[in-house]
Scaffold this motif. Sequence first.
Motif, PDB file in Angstrom:
ATOM      1  N   ILE A 237       0.872  -1.198  -0.120  1.00 46.63           N
ATOM      2  CA  ILE A 237      -0.232  -0.213   0.066  1.00 46.63           C
ATOM      3  C   ILE A 237       0.712   1.299   0.092  1.00 46.63           C
ATOM      4  CG2 ILE A 237      -0.141  -0.306   2.600  1.00 46.63           C
ATOM      5  CD1 ILE A 237      -2.756   1.292   2.422  1.00 46.63           C
ATOM      6  N   ASP A 241      -1.531   7.022   0.855  1.00 44.09           N
ATOM      7  CA  ASP A 241      -2.782   6.480   0.948  1.00 44.09           C
ATOM      8  C   ASP A 241      -2.990   6.120   2.480  1.00 44.09           C
ATOM      9  OD1 ASP A 241      -3.919   6.535  -1.665  1.00 44.09           O
ATOM     10  OD2 ASP A 241      -3.126   4.856  -2.282  1.00 44.09           O
ATOM     11  N   THR A 269      -4.394  -2.657   0.064  1.00 46.83           N
ATOM     12  CA  THR A 269      -5.366  -2.460  -1.345  1.00 46.83           C
ATOM     13  C   THR A 269      -6.324  -3.717  -1.633  1.00 46.83           C
ATOM     14  OG1 THR A 269      -3.648  -3.586  -2.582  1.00 46.83           O
ATOM     15  CG2 THR A 269      -3.276  -1.270  -2.241  1.00 46.83           C
ATOM     16  N   THR A 320      -7.721   3.244  -1.532  1.00 50.69           N
ATOM     17  CA  THR A 320      -6.460   3.701  -1.988  1.00 50.69           C
ATOM     18  C   THR A 320      -6.543   4.172  -3.553  1.00 50.69           C
ATOM     19  OG1 THR A 320      -6.049   1.265  -2.935  1.00 50.69           O
ATOM     20  CG2 THR A 320      -5.302   1.763  -0.464  1.00 50.69           C
TER      21      THR A 320
END
Length: 343
Positions: A237, A241, A269, A320
């Motif tokens: 990730i 985010d 994600t 995300t």
Amino acid sequence: MKEKIIVTGGCGYIGSHTVIELIENNFEVVILDDLSNSNEKTIDRINKITGITPKFLKVDLKDSLKTDEAFKAHKDASAVIHFAAHKAVGESVQQPLKYYKNNFYSLLNALEAQSENGINNFIFSSSATVYGTPNVLPITEENETQRPFSPYGNTKKIAEEILDDYTKSNKEFSAISLRYFNPIGAHESGEIGELPSGIPNNLMPYITQTAAGIREKLMVYGNDYPTKDGTPIRDYIHVVDLAKAHVIAVKRLLKKEQEKSLEFFNLGTGVGYSVLDVINTFESVTNSKLNYEIVGRRDGDVPQLYASTNLAKEKLGWSTNKALDDMISSSWVWEQNLRNENN
């Protein structure tokens, strides 16, 4: 009046990105950090990006008196985001007492100090390692937590149990535990990113340092896992985010929107990539060849971890925005900027 947020470990990798997001959302930030695995130059970098210099106190949270002094000086804070912890899986296997001492003393002293100073909102930096080796994928928050393989992971699991007990005993106190999968990437400015002390323990800085010639070669730990190419699969990730999720979680607490006194959210994600996927994508994105060697498995690693992020989407309204290419290209820009600074 801006709401004040205390960020422990705010000079670290995830902490510094979160500080930027907090400032850009009009919060006042106070950083507490002992700089044991971070650098005070990060404060200048945050200023360069945001135009604001957050307050900074060098504090070892293992020292209860110093911790209480720091919290007392900022008792008007609305919430605490607690990042301060040692975090290297491999090192924790070799030095478990170091991890238990640091991660528990820091947490307990922070909780005690904020309680004594009337600060009743707490965001905890947790980890997907609390799920151990999952029986079901993708991992949801309904998955049972298990004894993790590493002492690092176990500190996160036990910390969540401490928070569970504490929120039950203190009706004024509310907490959200954010369970990260694998944060990588850097701020789009190229001004901040992951800056480990010494030899990196995480994949991405090891890749970028190898590509930059700092490390001779990248070690890939194991190619005999039950995965598509034999290398471990993780849910990577982008750190920006991830940082944005902390701001949303803080706002949820301040608006008293939480449904329980302690909530848990997975942050990933929902897509798993193998180590070789990341290496191949890096070579493609940067048009460079990585020197790597496949060696034996590393203690504390599990074959696959990737998230279901449905709960975070539903309750936090968070998802995300950045793909693996973004994570890798921003990491490489950050690495190159660092090398240019040092030359």
